[in-house]
Design a protein around this motif. Structure first.
Motif, PDB file in Angstrom:
ATOM      1  N   GLY A  73       0.885  -1.316   0.048  1.00  0.00           N
ATOM      2  CA  GLY A  73      -0.090   0.088   0.097  1.00  0.00           C
ATOM      3  C   GLY A  73       0.673   1.324  -0.140  1.00  0.00           C
ATOM      4  N   SER A  74       1.685   1.305   0.707  1.00  0.00           N
ATOM      5  CA  SER A  74       2.541   2.350   0.951  1.00  0.00           C
ATOM      6  C   SER A  74       3.621   2.526  -0.311  1.00  0.00           C
ATOM      7  N   ALA A  75       4.086   1.552  -1.062  1.00  0.00           N
ATOM      8  CA  ALA A  75       4.595   1.318  -2.404  1.00  0.00           C
ATOM      9  C   ALA A  75       3.724   2.017  -3.498  1.00  0.00           C
ATOM     10  N   LEU A  76       2.555   1.611  -3.554  1.00  0.00           N
ATOM     11  CA  LEU A  76       1.846   1.954  -4.542  1.00  0.00           C
ATOM     12  C   LEU A  76       1.509   3.565  -4.376  1.00  0.00           C
ATOM     13  N   ALA A  77       1.077   3.937  -3.076  1.00  0.00           N
ATOM     14  CA  ALA A  77       0.684   5.365  -3.175  1.00  0.00           C
ATOM     15  C   ALA A  77       1.916   6.348  -3.236  1.00  0.00           C
ATOM     16  N   ALA A  78       3.007   6.089  -3.160  1.00  0.00           N
ATOM     17  CA  ALA A  78       4.200   6.747  -3.550  1.00  0.00           C
ATOM     18  C   ALA A  78       4.571   7.275  -4.860  1.00  0.00           C
TER      19      ALA A  78
ATOM     20  N   VAL B 172     -10.142  26.084 -14.413  1.00  0.00           N
ATOM     21  CA  VAL B 172     -10.014  25.399 -15.860  1.00  0.00           C
ATOM     22  C   VAL B 172      -9.133  25.643 -16.865  1.00  0.00           C
ATOM     23  N   LYS B 173      -8.613  26.875 -16.924  1.00  0.00           N
ATOM     24  CA  LYS B 173      -7.456  27.086 -17.599  1.00  0.00           C
ATOM     25  C   LYS B 173      -5.957  26.424 -17.000  1.00  0.00           C
ATOM     26  N   ALA B 174      -5.859  26.348 -15.831  1.00  0.00           N
ATOM     27  CA  ALA B 174      -4.695  25.751 -15.198  1.00  0.00           C
ATOM     28  C   ALA B 174      -4.804  24.415 -15.404  1.00  0.00           C
ATOM     29  N   TRP B 175      -6.121  23.773 -15.569  1.00  0.00           N
ATOM     30  CA  TRP B 175      -6.049  22.207 -15.939  1.00  0.00           C
ATOM     31  C   TRP B 175      -5.865  21.808 -17.258  1.00  0.00           C
ATOM     32  N   LYS B 176      -6.370  22.757 -18.024  1.00  0.00           N
ATOM     33  CA  LYS B 176      -6.048  22.679 -19.278  1.00  0.00           C
ATOM     34  C   LYS B 176      -4.739  22.790 -19.816  1.00  0.00           C
ATOM     35  N   ALA B 177      -3.838  23.485 -19.021  1.00  0.00           N
ATOM     36  CA  ALA B 177      -2.447  23.852 -19.303  1.00  0.00           C
ATOM     37  C   ALA B 177      -1.674  22.551 -18.923  1.00  0.00           C
ATOM     38  N   LEU B 178      -2.331  21.663 -17.947  1.00  0.00           N
ATOM     39  CA  LEU B 178      -1.321  20.501 -17.574  1.00  0.00           C
ATOM     40  C   LEU B 178      -1.376  19.546 -18.813  1.00  0.00           C
ATOM     41  N   THR B 179      -0.351  18.555 -18.792  1.00  0.00           N
ATOM     42  CA  THR B 179      -0.195  17.697 -19.796  1.00  0.00           C
ATOM     43  C   THR B 179      -1.126  16.599 -19.453  1.00  0.00           C
ATOM     44  N   PRO B 180      -1.468  15.760 -20.517  1.00  0.00           N
ATOM     45  CA  PRO B 180      -2.478  14.803 -20.059  1.00  0.00           C
ATOM     46  C   PRO B 180      -1.789  13.850 -19.152  1.00  0.00           C
ATOM     47  N   GLU B 181      -0.653  13.523 -19.117  1.00  0.00           N
ATOM     48  CA  GLU B 181       0.272  12.627 -17.996  1.00  0.00           C
ATOM     49  C   GLU B 181      -0.336  13.421 -16.511  1.00  0.00           C
ATOM     50  N   ASP B 182      -0.018  14.622 -16.502  1.00  0.00           N
ATOM     51  CA  ASP B 182      -0.195  15.295 -15.192  1.00  0.00           C
ATOM     52  C   ASP B 182      -1.730  15.168 -14.749  1.00  0.00           C
ATOM     53  N   GLN B 183      -2.565  15.364 -15.715  1.00  0.00           N
ATOM     54  CA  GLN B 183      -3.978  15.306 -15.210  1.00  0.00           C
ATOM     55  C   GLN B 183      -4.293  13.934 -15.032  1.00  0.00           C
ATOM     56  N   MET B 184      -3.804  12.662 -15.537  1.00  0.00           N
ATOM     57  CA  MET B 184      -4.126  11.508 -15.150  1.00  0.00           C
ATOM     58  C   MET B 184      -3.444  11.498 -13.705  1.00  0.00           C
ATOM     59  N   ALA B 185      -2.268  11.869 -13.506  1.00  0.00           N
ATOM     60  CA  ALA B 185      -1.610  11.409 -12.190  1.00  0.00           C
ATOM     61  C   ALA B 185      -2.407  12.226 -10.915  1.00  0.00           C
ATOM     62  N   MET B 186      -2.956  13.285 -11.302  1.00  0.00           N
ATOM     63  CA  MET B 186      -3.518  14.242 -10.387  1.00  0.00           C
ATOM     64  C   MET B 186      -5.035  13.367  -9.984  1.00  0.00           C
ATOM     65  N   MET B 187      -5.816  12.843 -11.277  1.00  0.00           N
ATOM     66  CA  MET B 187      -6.846  12.234 -10.985  1.00  0.00           C
ATOM     67  C   MET B 187      -7.030  11.065 -10.105  1.00  0.00           C
ATOM     68  N   THR B 188      -5.544  10.177 -10.393  1.00  0.00           N
ATOM     69  CA  THR B 188      -5.403   8.976  -9.844  1.00  0.00           C
ATOM     70  C   THR B 188      -5.032   9.404  -8.393  1.00  0.00           C
ATOM     71  N   ALA B 189      -4.279  10.160  -8.114  1.00  0.00           N
ATOM     72  CA  ALA B 189      -3.958  10.489  -6.666  1.00  0.00           C
ATOM     73  C   ALA B 189      -5.044  11.088  -5.875  1.00  0.00           C
TER      74      ALA B 189
END
Length: 73
Positions: free
Chosen positions: A18-23, A56-73
């Motif tokens: 759990g701690s390894a996956l969360a990191a 919304v502007k800040a969200w759209k400025a993120l890369t798709p990878e960063d958006q996915m990482a934030m949604m996953t976290a």
């Protein structure tokens, strides 16, 4: 005795995994990166959020990878 050992083993594995996956890969969550989170806040202490339009502007400025990482976290 065996059930006790299985239970302790399962608990130990879940704690380690759990701690390894969360990191993640970098050791921290995407939400812990101040450079990525700063555009969503009005102040440097990151206590006050920006307006919905700026959000919304800040969200759209993120890369798709960063958006996915934030949604996953």
């Amino acid at each position: 005795m065996n059930i006790k050992m299985i239970g302790l083993g399962a608990m130990a594995i879940s704690m380690v995994a759990g701690s390894a996956l969360a990191a993640g890969n970098t050791g921290t969550s995407a939400l812990d990166d101040p450079a990525k989170m700063q555009p969503f806040y009005t102040d440097s202490s990151m206590k006050t959020m920006v307006s919905s339009d700026d959000f919304v502007k800040a969200w759209k400025a993120l890369t798709p990878e960063d958006q996915m990482a934030m949604m996953t976290a």
